[in-house]
Motif scaffolding. Sequence first.
Motif, short mmCIF file in Angstrom:
data_model
loop_
_atom_site.label_atom_id
_atom_site.label_comp_id
_atom_site.label_asym_id
_atom_site.label_seq_id
_atom_site.Cartn_x
_atom_site.Cartn_y
_atom_site.Cartn_z
N GLY A 135 0.79 -1.23 0.00
CA GLY A 135 0.00 0.00 0.00
C GLY A 135 0.82 1.27 0.00
O GLY A 135 2.02 1.26 0.24
N GLN A 136 0.16 2.34 -0.33
CA GLN A 136 0.74 3.67 -0.20
C GLN A 136 0.35 4.21 1.16
O GLN A 136 -0.61 3.75 1.76
CB GLN A 136 0.13 4.56 -1.28
N THR A 137 1.08 5.22 1.59
CA THR A 137 0.72 5.82 2.87
C THR A 137 -0.47 6.75 2.70
O THR A 137 -0.45 7.63 1.83
CB THR A 137 1.91 6.61 3.43
N THR A 138 -1.49 6.55 3.50
CA THR A 138 -2.62 7.47 3.52
C THR A 138 -2.43 8.42 4.69
O THR A 138 -2.30 7.97 5.84
CB THR A 138 -3.95 6.70 3.72
N PHE A 139 -2.36 9.70 4.40
CA PHE A 139 -2.26 10.68 5.49
C PHE A 139 -3.67 10.99 5.97
O PHE A 139 -4.49 11.50 5.20
CB PHE A 139 -1.52 11.93 5.03
N VAL A 140 -3.97 10.62 7.19
CA VAL A 140 -5.33 10.84 7.70
C VAL A 140 -5.45 12.24 8.32
O VAL A 140 -4.45 12.83 8.74
CB VAL A 140 -5.75 9.76 8.73
N GLU A 141 -6.68 12.73 8.34
CA GLU A 141 -6.95 14.10 8.78
C GLU A 141 -6.79 14.28 10.28
O GLU A 141 -6.15 15.20 10.74
CB GLU A 141 -8.42 14.45 8.45
N ASP A 142 -7.45 13.39 10.99
CA ASP A 142 -7.51 13.56 12.45
C ASP A 142 -7.85 12.22 13.09
O ASP A 142 -7.93 11.20 12.40
CB ASP A 142 -8.56 14.61 12.82
N VAL A 143 -8.06 12.24 14.38
CA VAL A 143 -8.33 10.99 15.11
C VAL A 143 -9.58 10.30 14.56
O VAL A 143 -9.58 9.08 14.35
CB VAL A 143 -8.47 11.28 16.62
N ALA A 144 -10.61 11.05 14.31
CA ALA A 144 -11.87 10.45 13.82
C ALA A 144 -11.64 9.75 12.48
O ALA A 144 -12.11 8.62 12.26
CB ALA A 144 -12.93 11.53 13.68
N ASP A 145 -10.90 10.40 11.61
CA ASP A 145 -10.59 9.82 10.30
C ASP A 145 -9.78 8.53 10.47
O ASP A 145 -10.04 7.51 9.82
CB ASP A 145 -9.81 10.87 9.49
N LEU A 146 -8.79 8.57 11.38
CA LEU A 146 -7.95 7.39 11.61
C LEU A 146 -8.79 6.22 12.12
O LEU A 146 -8.69 5.10 11.61
CB LEU A 146 -6.83 7.73 12.62
N VAL A 147 -9.63 6.51 13.10
CA VAL A 147 -10.46 5.45 13.67
C VAL A 147 -11.39 4.88 12.61
O VAL A 147 -11.56 3.66 12.49
CB VAL A 147 -11.24 5.97 14.89
N ASP A 148 -11.96 5.77 11.80
CA ASP A 148 -12.85 5.32 10.71
C ASP A 148 -12.09 4.39 9.75
O ASP A 148 -12.57 3.31 9.40
CB ASP A 148 -13.38 6.55 9.97
N LYS A 149 -10.90 4.79 9.34
CA LYS A 149 -10.12 3.98 8.39
C LYS A 149 -9.76 2.61 9.01
O LYS A 149 -9.85 1.59 8.35
CB LYS A 149 -8.82 4.70 8.00
N LEU A 150 -9.36 2.64 10.28
CA LEU A 150 -8.95 1.37 10.90
C LEU A 150 -10.14 0.45 11.13
O LEU A 150 -10.04 -0.76 11.02
CB LEU A 150 -8.22 1.64 12.24
N HIS A 151 -11.28 1.07 11.42
CA HIS A 151 -12.47 0.28 11.74
C HIS A 151 -13.17 -0.19 10.46
O HIS A 151 -13.51 -1.36 10.33
CB HIS A 151 -13.41 1.13 12.59
N ASN A 152 -13.34 0.72 9.51
CA ASN A 152 -14.18 0.40 8.35
C ASN A 152 -13.41 -0.01 7.10
O ASN A 152 -13.93 -0.79 6.30
CB ASN A 152 -15.08 1.59 8.01
N THR A 153 -12.21 0.50 6.91
CA THR A 153 -11.46 0.15 5.70
C THR A 153 -10.53 -1.04 5.99
O THR A 153 -10.67 -2.11 5.39
CB THR A 153 -10.62 1.35 5.19
N ALA A 154 -9.61 -0.85 6.93
CA ALA A 154 -8.65 -1.93 7.21
C ALA A 154 -9.29 -3.02 8.07
O ALA A 154 -8.82 -4.16 8.08
CB ALA A 154 -7.42 -1.35 7.91
N LYS A 155 -10.34 -2.65 8.79
CA LYS A 155 -11.06 -3.61 9.67
C LYS A 155 -10.10 -4.30 10.65
O LYS A 155 -10.12 -5.53 10.79
CB LYS A 155 -11.80 -4.65 8.82
N VAL A 156 -9.27 -3.49 11.29
CA VAL A 156 -8.33 -4.07 12.26
C VAL A 156 -8.66 -3.69 13.70
O VAL A 156 -8.03 -4.19 14.63
CB VAL A 156 -6.86 -3.71 11.95
N ILE A 157 -9.63 -2.77 13.88
CA ILE A 157 -10.08 -2.52 15.26
C ILE A 157 -11.60 -2.54 15.28
O ILE A 157 -12.25 -2.45 14.25
CB ILE A 157 -9.57 -1.17 15.85
#
Lengths: 320, 283
Positions: B261-283
């Motif tokens: 993958g490429q590095t995705t620069f996330v906006e803020d905590v909410a964006d990070l949590v969303d990506k980890l929860h809904n995209t990567a599905k690791v939390i």
Amino acid sequence: MANVLVVAELLEGKARKTTLCAVTAAKQIAEGTGGSFDILSIGEGAGAAAEELAGYGAGKVLKAEIAGGYTCEKYAATVAEAGKGYDVLVACASAYGKDLLPRVAAKLGAGVASDISEVHTDGGKLSYTRPMYAGNMFGTVEILTDKQVVTVRQSEFEPAASSGGASPSEDVAVQTDPAADKVEFLGVEVVKSERPDLGDADVVVSGGRALKSADNFTNVIEPLVDALGAAMGASRAACDAGYVAPELQVGQTGKVVAPKLYIAIGISGAIQHLAGMKGSKTIVAINKDKEAPIAQVADYFLVADLFDTVPALTEAVKKL
Amino acid sequence: MKILVSIKRVADPDNASKLKVSSDGTAVTSEGLEWKMNPFDDWSLEAALRLTENAAEKNARVGEVVLVSIGPNDEHTQRIIREGLAKGAERGILVEADEGNLDASVVSAILKAIVDKESPDLVVMGKQAADGDSNVAGTELAEKLGWPVINSAMKILTSDDGKTLEVKRELDTGVATVKVTGPAVITTSDRILQPDSVQNGVTPDGHQYAKLEVGGRYASLKGIMQAKKKPIDQMSLGDLGVDTAKSLNYKKFELPPARSGQTTFVEDVADLVDKLHNTAKVI
Ligand SMILES: Cc1cc2nc3c(=O)[nH]c(=O)nc-3n(C[C@H](O)[C@H](O)[C@H](O)COP(=O)(O)OP(=O)(O)OC[C@H]3O[C@@H](n4cnc5c(N)ncnc54)[C@H](O)[C@@H]3O)c2cc1C
Ligand SMILES: Nc1ncnc2c1ncn2[C@@H]1O[C@H](COP(=O)(O)O)[C@@H](O)[C@H]1O
């Protein structure tokens, strides 16, 4: 056909998970060459641990009860003697395996492939792939001696699942070694933690120099670690500064981890740190500096001050 | 106290990501990378120097450190030995060998021959070479000598000139303390660079060395001048009469797969949590 002996690693009378990773590698070697594998339970509490280890499909479980603290001098002669009937000896490349197996290998005149990540059994001929140069190169090596000694990287071999059944067990005689009299075991400070082991956690949260103190690890990193049910890791800089204990170090000289999720907080991502975590499935970096080398491996990068961000992240995780 | 310290030259570990594989896949090419002292050996050299000096007095050596490097007899290996001499070691030995003919069995056999000639009280080694990352040679040497080995030493205390040593060593699960009767092999951990890692009974107890971040001490200008006059013995494998049969053969080298993958620069905590929860599905 290779017959394999797994050298178990016991901690307080129980087999460590590392042992089960070695069992997985042993099975691959045995199955790929039409051989079989046995397990050697050695150390204090070897008898009880042998019972537990009887459930993994080994031909038999050998046991050698050795009281008192571990030193490689105290164990190596017994392992070498037990290993005489085998083609390959396998242990995990934990601190224990890296300490004990080379001594055994030298006794047996065997070559050592250490810290392997893959077993190959093409046409029944064994070779092994191993990371080198802090994970920047993979070499495939064959061992030229009659006997082979291998240590396996824990993060690359899933722990074997119990297969039921009960392998028969057999006592092996404990051998003495004059070198053992030169080392007196004075004690060990075992670090106990309720958290998962770094070696087999699904999530690892690591902190770096940016944490600035042990207190900040406690107040900023640990709540996130616990909210995620994660293991805690650290960079060498954080360990050296005494913020956390040395055994939490991730990297070339520390532990190698490959969890589903690795979160690096205030860690720049030096080549030696990457060596210990770049096999992780998803990598998150939280760092003030978007140019930090951790960006080379990070899937998600939050450019921010950790002291503002991590508590908010912890709260958000708790709400999931 | 006489200590033997082995030092290996390695392709600059900080630039290991620039290594390449030869076109036939059977060799690592380190062209363009500088040869450096294996950093783990630099750390063990620091431990050996601390064991053989009175740190309260400048340049007060109270023992002898002999360096051994096995490798091509060229300017690079010699420069690395000189670097160790400039830091304070007394003399050097260069055993000429083609790097392609070395592995831990051969290295430990060569080091045993040197130990037999030199009779040191201790051998202090890096726990691993930063190129092969094997962690094998020190323990094999100890077994070949019939000596004890203490791997991953973080603290070394002696008050009788190295005849007995109390050593703390790092484990996966904590720290063990052992008492060793020399002669012995010791390999060192990262923590050996701590200000209080060594007590030798000569340097006043409680002495704190300056905090070292990366490697061992720097050479002083005086040290660099003195090193030019210190002897480096050169010898061949034939001179030592050791068995040079290798036990390992590297058939193939490959670069590690690039992370997909490429590095995705996330906006803020909410964006990070969303990506980890809904995209990567690791939390
Ligand atoms: C032979 C050898 C072996 C080594 N083995 C290992 C090893 O096993 N493991 C290991 O980790 N290292 C190892 N190292 C050390 C390694 O080279 C680095 O020195 C070390 O990893 C740096 O640790 P760090 O990232 O915590 O610190 P630094 O490199 O100082 O990085 C700190 C980071 O924190 C960021 N930061 C600062 N303040 C904040 C803030 N408030 N909020 C957010 N971000 C902030 C900075 O931008 C910086 O990127 C080894 C070195 C050598 C020579
Ligand atoms: N060619 C060499 N010359 C001198 N010392 C070596 C050489 N190869 C290995 N060593 C020593 O053995 C240690 C362990 O190396 P290894 O087992 O290869 O990881 C290193 O830290 C060195 O001190």
